[in-house]
Design an enzyme around this catalytic site. Structure first.
Site, PDB file in Angstrom:
ATOM      1  N   TRP A 131       0.815  -1.260   0.051  1.00 56.64           N
ATOM      2  CA  TRP A 131      -0.057   0.136   0.132  1.00 56.64           C
ATOM      3  C   TRP A 131       0.860   1.304  -0.037  1.00 56.64           C
ATOM      4  O   TRP A 131       1.789   1.486   0.671  1.00 56.64           O
ATOM      5  CB  TRP A 131      -0.924  -0.009   1.350  1.00 56.64           C
ATOM      6  CG  TRP A 131      -1.891   1.011   1.379  1.00 56.64           C
ATOM      7  CD1 TRP A 131      -2.513   1.607   0.385  1.00 56.64           C
ATOM      8  CD2 TRP A 131      -2.022   1.671   2.845  1.00 56.64           C
ATOM      9  NE1 TRP A 131      -3.275   2.645   0.932  1.00 56.64           N
ATOM     10  CE2 TRP A 131      -3.271   3.017   2.359  1.00 56.64           C
ATOM     11  CE3 TRP A 131      -1.578   1.715   3.955  1.00 56.64           C
ATOM     12  CZ2 TRP A 131      -3.544   3.751   3.469  1.00 56.64           C
ATOM     13  CZ3 TRP A 131      -2.096   2.449   4.967  1.00 56.64           C
ATOM     14  CH2 TRP A 131      -2.997   3.423   4.682  1.00 56.64           C
ATOM     15  N   ASP A 212       0.237  -5.277   9.965  1.00 55.12           N
ATOM     16  CA  ASP A 212      -0.956  -4.430   9.565  1.00 55.12           C
ATOM     17  C   ASP A 212      -2.153  -5.238   9.144  1.00 55.12           C
ATOM     18  O   ASP A 212      -2.012  -5.623   8.164  1.00 55.12           O
ATOM     19  CB  ASP A 212      -0.517  -3.464   8.266  1.00 55.12           C
ATOM     20  CG  ASP A 212      -1.655  -2.483   8.191  1.00 55.12           C
ATOM     21  OD1 ASP A 212      -2.361  -2.060   8.752  1.00 55.12           O
ATOM     22  OD2 ASP A 212      -1.335  -1.831   7.026  1.00 55.12           O
ATOM     23  N   LYS A 247     -13.129  -1.281   7.604  1.00 58.00           N
ATOM     24  CA  LYS A 247     -13.720  -2.218   6.775  1.00 58.00           C
ATOM     25  C   LYS A 247     -14.841  -3.062   7.182  1.00 58.00           C
ATOM     26  O   LYS A 247     -16.024  -3.292   6.916  1.00 58.00           O
ATOM     27  CB  LYS A 247     -12.798  -2.988   5.967  1.00 58.00           C
ATOM     28  CG  LYS A 247     -12.106  -2.244   4.709  1.00 58.00           C
ATOM     29  CD  LYS A 247     -11.055  -1.112   5.358  1.00 58.00           C
ATOM     30  CE  LYS A 247     -10.501  -0.533   4.272  1.00 58.00           C
ATOM     31  NZ  LYS A 247      -9.529   0.572   4.599  1.00 58.00           N
TER      32      LYS A 247
END
Length: 396
Positions: A131, A212, A247
């Site tokens: 990312w 993460d 999310k």
């Protein structure tokens, strides 16, 4: 006074939102930004979250005092149980220091600043690719950021042996950023056996894992997706976990996350918690209440079962869209279809060139991130044939 300031080019992912919104074509499709959308292409409000919201509204109005620097206590405990499990020995022994953070990004930056203070000579290593904001967050804390192999450009396969080989050469106390599930951006995840091999290398070379976890429940399931975290704890590693509820609770705007540091003893965890709080005080002093209260109400009540069912449904929809797109691309004679079928989670790394991504955007109104990352949750059955045909058009 400020004439010397440089222009900010904008975030490559978040900037897509504005560009997509300005696009007037009715057939446009946003497969860029990493959010979960339902079968109608809408951002959902989970039933469990809505029920918790109603409970809060029915309660008598209460003063809105600052939360402690570490955040809401019950929320932090419920987050620990979700990530590490009720049977966690480290949790039972008080060896996990956890703070509430401003989403997953806030957890990463707070963890980066914490590590920069106490391991100033260490470097950070992230997967190639990763990312984009991982690079910015750690570099912004003053770290030199390197990469370890993860995805082979030519075959689009996991470069596991090369990854393991590179990790084995890193200096002691190097910081290794790892994705426990739903790798962003590739969708390529390690098997359990591969995770055990990585954990062995982390332990043997005294590396600091920074895990993460932003998509628990979207890969193989709520329990399966934290296999790496729980195995690291069982192996006796000291490591960090950044976590996002954005999310799996569909609470993007509430900025609800945690940062945990797993230590070898309870006294060390107490010290770590104190230093994390000191880092928070230098940043924003205190996290917001509302999102943490919602998550705590859900995880700490009978609403947890409903929430788990809803997460299962979200994962099932993502997997269904992945299979339908993969099949359509296979039928079009494109090898990309089989690659997409092997991925997990929100994303697939298409390996489309930037020129092909721009053609998708300009000619068809289909938005991917410039690096070719595609978000499956932005796809609906209604748009499937259009999207697959457009991808075939730019590849051929």
């Amino acid at each position: 006074m400020f004439e010397h300031l440089a222009e900010y080019p904008g975030d490559p992912i978040l900037s897509l939102i504005k560009t997509y919104q300005d696009d007037t074509r009715p057939e446009k499709v946003n497969l860029g930004v990493g959010v979960y959308l339902d079968a109608q292409g809408r951002l959902p409000v989970l039933q469990a979250v809505a029920a918790a919201e109603q409970q809060l509204r029915k309660a008598a109005p209460a003063p809105s005092m600052y939360l402690p620097m570490a955040g809401h206590d019950a929320y932090r405990l419920n987050a620990q149980r979700l990530q590490f499990g009720d049977q966690s020995q480290a949790l039972a022994e008080g060896r996990i220091a956890t703070i509430q953070t401003l989403g997953g990004s806030g957890a990463l930056r707070t963890g980066a600043d914490f590590l920069r203070q106490w391991f100033p000579d260490s470097g950070v290593w992230v997967s190639d690719p990763t990312w984009d904001n991982h690079l910015a967050l750690f570099a912004g804390s003053g770290f030199t950021v390197g990469t370890y192999p993860y995805c082979r450009p030519a075959s689009a396969e996991l470069a596991f042996e090369a990854m393991l080989g590179t990790l084995s050469t890193l200096p002691r106390h190097s910081i290794v950023l790892l994705h426990p599930c739903c790798h962003n951006p590739t969708g390529l995840d390690l098997t359990n056996a591969q995770w055990l091999a990585v954990i062995q290398v982390l332990a043997e070379h005294e590396l600091i894992a920074f895990v993460d976890c932003a998509y628990q429940g979207f890969g193989e399931g709520l329990e399966a997706d934290v296999f790496a975290i729980r195995e690291m704890e069982r192996a006796g590693l000291s490591f960090l976990v950044s976590y996002s509820f954005s999310k799996n609770f569909s609470l993007y705007g509430e900025r609800v996350g945690t940062l945990s540091v797993v230590c070898s003893s309870a006294p060390l965890a107490t010290k770590a918690l104190g230093q994390l709080q000191a880092t928070v005080r230098r940043h924003y002093s205190s996290p917001p209440q509302h999102g943490a209260l919602l998550v705590d109400l859900v995880l700490g009540s009978e609403l947890a079962d409903l929430w788990r069912t809803e997460v299962d449904a979200m994962r099932t929809r993502i997997a269904a869209m992945r299979e339908l797109l993969a099949q359509a691309l296979v039928e079009a004679g494109l090898p990309l279809g089989e690659r997409i079928r092997r991925h997990r989670g929100l994303f697939s790394y298409t390996h489309l060139t930037r020129a092909q991504v721009l053609r998708l955007r300009q000619d068809h109104g289909i938005y991917l991130v410039d690096n070719g990352r595609l978000c499956l949750a932005g796809l609906t059955e209604e748009k499937l044939a259009y999207v697959s045909a457009a991808i075939a058009d730019v590849i051929r």
